[in-house]
Scaffold this active site. Structure first.
Site, PDB file in Angstrom:
ATOM      1  N   LYS A 195       0.839  -1.206   0.000  1.00 11.83           N
ATOM      2  CA  LYS A 195       0.000   0.000   0.000  1.00 11.83           C
ATOM      3  C   LYS A 195       0.876   1.258   0.000  1.00 11.83           C
ATOM      4  O   LYS A 195       0.562   2.243  -0.687  1.00 11.83           O
ATOM      5  CB  LYS A 195      -0.933  -0.010   1.216  1.00 11.83           C
ATOM      6  CG  LYS A 195      -2.021  -1.089   1.127  1.00 11.83           C
ATOM      7  CD  LYS A 195      -2.783  -1.289   2.450  1.00 11.83           C
ATOM      8  CE  LYS A 195      -3.786  -2.429   2.324  1.00 11.83           C
ATOM      9  NZ  LYS A 195      -4.520  -2.704   3.604  1.00 11.83           N
ATOM     10  N   GLN A 198      -4.459  -1.339   9.790  1.00 12.44           N
ATOM     11  CA  GLN A 198      -4.402  -2.671   9.184  1.00 12.44           C
ATOM     12  C   GLN A 198      -4.956  -3.707  10.160  1.00 12.44           C
ATOM     13  O   GLN A 198      -4.586  -3.749  11.334  1.00 12.44           O
ATOM     14  CB  GLN A 198      -2.946  -3.006   8.805  1.00 12.44           C
ATOM     15  CG  GLN A 198      -2.784  -4.312   8.045  1.00 12.44           C
ATOM     16  CD  GLN A 198      -3.409  -4.304   6.660  1.00 12.44           C
ATOM     17  OE1 GLN A 198      -3.499  -3.271   6.009  1.00 12.44           O
ATOM     18  NE2 GLN A 198      -3.862  -5.459   6.205  1.00 12.44           N
ATOM     19  N   ASP A 236     -11.107   2.640   4.288  1.00  7.97           N
ATOM     20  CA  ASP A 236     -11.426   1.212   4.211  1.00  7.97           C
ATOM     21  C   ASP A 236     -12.937   0.965   4.180  1.00  7.97           C
ATOM     22  O   ASP A 236     -13.367  -0.158   3.933  1.00  7.97           O
ATOM     23  CB  ASP A 236     -10.856   0.477   5.435  1.00  7.97           C
ATOM     24  CG  ASP A 236      -9.457  -0.073   5.198  1.00  7.97           C
ATOM     25  OD1 ASP A 236      -9.188  -0.550   4.078  1.00  7.97           O
ATOM     26  OD2 ASP A 236      -8.646  -0.024   6.144  1.00  7.97           O
TER      27      ASP A 236
HETATM   28  N1  GUN Z   1      -6.938  -6.770   6.499  1.00  2.50           N
HETATM   29  C1  GUN Z   1      -7.336  -7.548   5.472  1.00  2.50           C
HETATM   30  N2  GUN Z   1      -7.868  -6.790   4.498  1.00  2.50           N
HETATM   31  C2  GUN Z   1      -7.791  -5.518   4.919  1.00  2.50           C
HETATM   32  C3  GUN Z   1      -8.162  -4.275   4.347  1.00  2.50           C
HETATM   33  O1  GUN Z   1      -8.702  -4.186   3.242  1.00  2.50           O
HETATM   34  N3  GUN Z   1      -7.904  -3.187   5.086  1.00  2.50           N
HETATM   35  C4  GUN Z   1      -7.341  -3.244   6.304  1.00  2.50           C
HETATM   36  N4  GUN Z   1      -7.149  -2.120   6.968  1.00  2.50           N
HETATM   37  N5  GUN Z   1      -6.982  -4.377   6.876  1.00  2.50           N
HETATM   38  C5  GUN Z   1      -7.196  -5.510   6.169  1.00  2.50           C
END
Ligand code: GUN
Length: 279
Positions: free
Chosen positions: A51, A95, A118
């Site tokens: 990311k 995350q 998100d």
């Molecule tokens: N953990 C697994 N998928 C995601 C996601 O799309 N965003 C975040 N913040 N954590 C995750």
């Protein structure tokens, strides 16, 4: 069989976003995303690194906060408050999963919905559920975008999603309903999973079991979306779908690598740019 190339489409989306980021920079706004990682889950580290690389490619400033696994709730909530108040921060991503001693929902609720790239906060989940989302849920929206960009129809189709999580299954159900699909959510307690999957025109596999979905789960001509990321004993990546067995009977299928993953990240970038534009 059509290969649904998420890597290529994600690159196209990113090229468009680069222009939007540059336009904002011309107006004196540096688009920025705060990324919070608690603990040392190796998969989470990999995802967060990717990311950050996407941010870098687009000219988005990424602010990374690596907190130790034993971080207490007050410290994490304090950081989120500080990021909420910072006008220079447009998006906040925590995350998941968090270490077990932290209450994930409580932490998510602390994020300002206007910075919730998100689409995890109750406000944004509610807007999504009522059909008027501000932010797109990243993996679900990436899946819908990948299907539609390849000219495949969703309206009227039987979509079976094998996942009931807040991150994938439930938000994807909402997006698929908005596309006028007939949606089934299947899960670990579903009776006769194979029969349910065989009804699908579009099958979305997200269970985290290496190559569990072979040709016996798939109707000939179905569109098959593999969300699974599993490690083989040799350290390679494998999906939830047995690609070599399913590809010959599917009309379209995502590869395990270069399918859904890059699309998830492209939508995250799109949400971040939207958050900056909406500030
Ligand atoms: N953990 C697994 N998928 C995601 C996601 O799309 N965003 C975040 N913040 N954590 C995750």
């Amino acid at each position: 069989m059509m290969l649904l190339d998420g890597k290529k489409l994600a690159q196209e989306i990113k090229e468009d976003l680069k222009i939007r980021v540059a336009n904002m920079a011309n107006n004196g706004v540096e688009t920025s995303l705060a990324v919070v990682l608690v603990g040392d889950n190796p998969a989470s580290h990999t995802y967060v690194n990717m990311k950050e690389k996407d941010c870098h490619d687009l000219g988005i400033r990424s602010l990374r906060y690596d907190l130790p696994a034993d971080t207490d709730e007050a410290t994490l909530l304090g950081l989120i408050d500080q990021l909420n108040a910072d006008e220079g921060v447009h998006g906040i991503l925590v995350q998941l999963p968090l270490p077990k001693h932290l209450d994930e929902q409580k932490v998510i609720r602390a994020i300002d919905p206007a910075k919730d790239v998100d689409c995890f906060t109750p406000v944004n989940v509610g807007l999504l559920a009522t059909g008027k989302p501000v932010f797109a849920p990243c993996t679900p929206a990436g899946i819908v975008r990948l299907i539609k960009a390849n000219g495949l129809e969703i309206a009227g189709k039987d979509v079976v999603i094998v996942n009931r999580s807040n991150i994938v299954g439930k938000p994807l159900m909402h997006l698929m309903l908005m596309e006028n699909a007939t949606v089934t959510i299947a899960h670990s307690r579903t009776a006769d999973l194979k029969e349910v999957c065989k009804r699908a025109d579009i099958l979305v596999a997200a269970v985290g079991r290496k190559e569990m979905f072979d040709e016996s789960y798939v109707k000939p001509g179905a569109v098959v979306i593999d969300v699974g990321v599993n490690r083989t004993p040799e350290g390679k990546l494998a999906g939830d779908v047995a690609f070599d067995k399913v590809a010959p009977i599917a009309s379209a299928i995502t590869p395990c690598v270069g399918g859904v993953g890059p699309m998830t990240r492209a939508i995250l970038m799109e949400n971040t740019v939207r958050a900056a534009e909406n500030r």
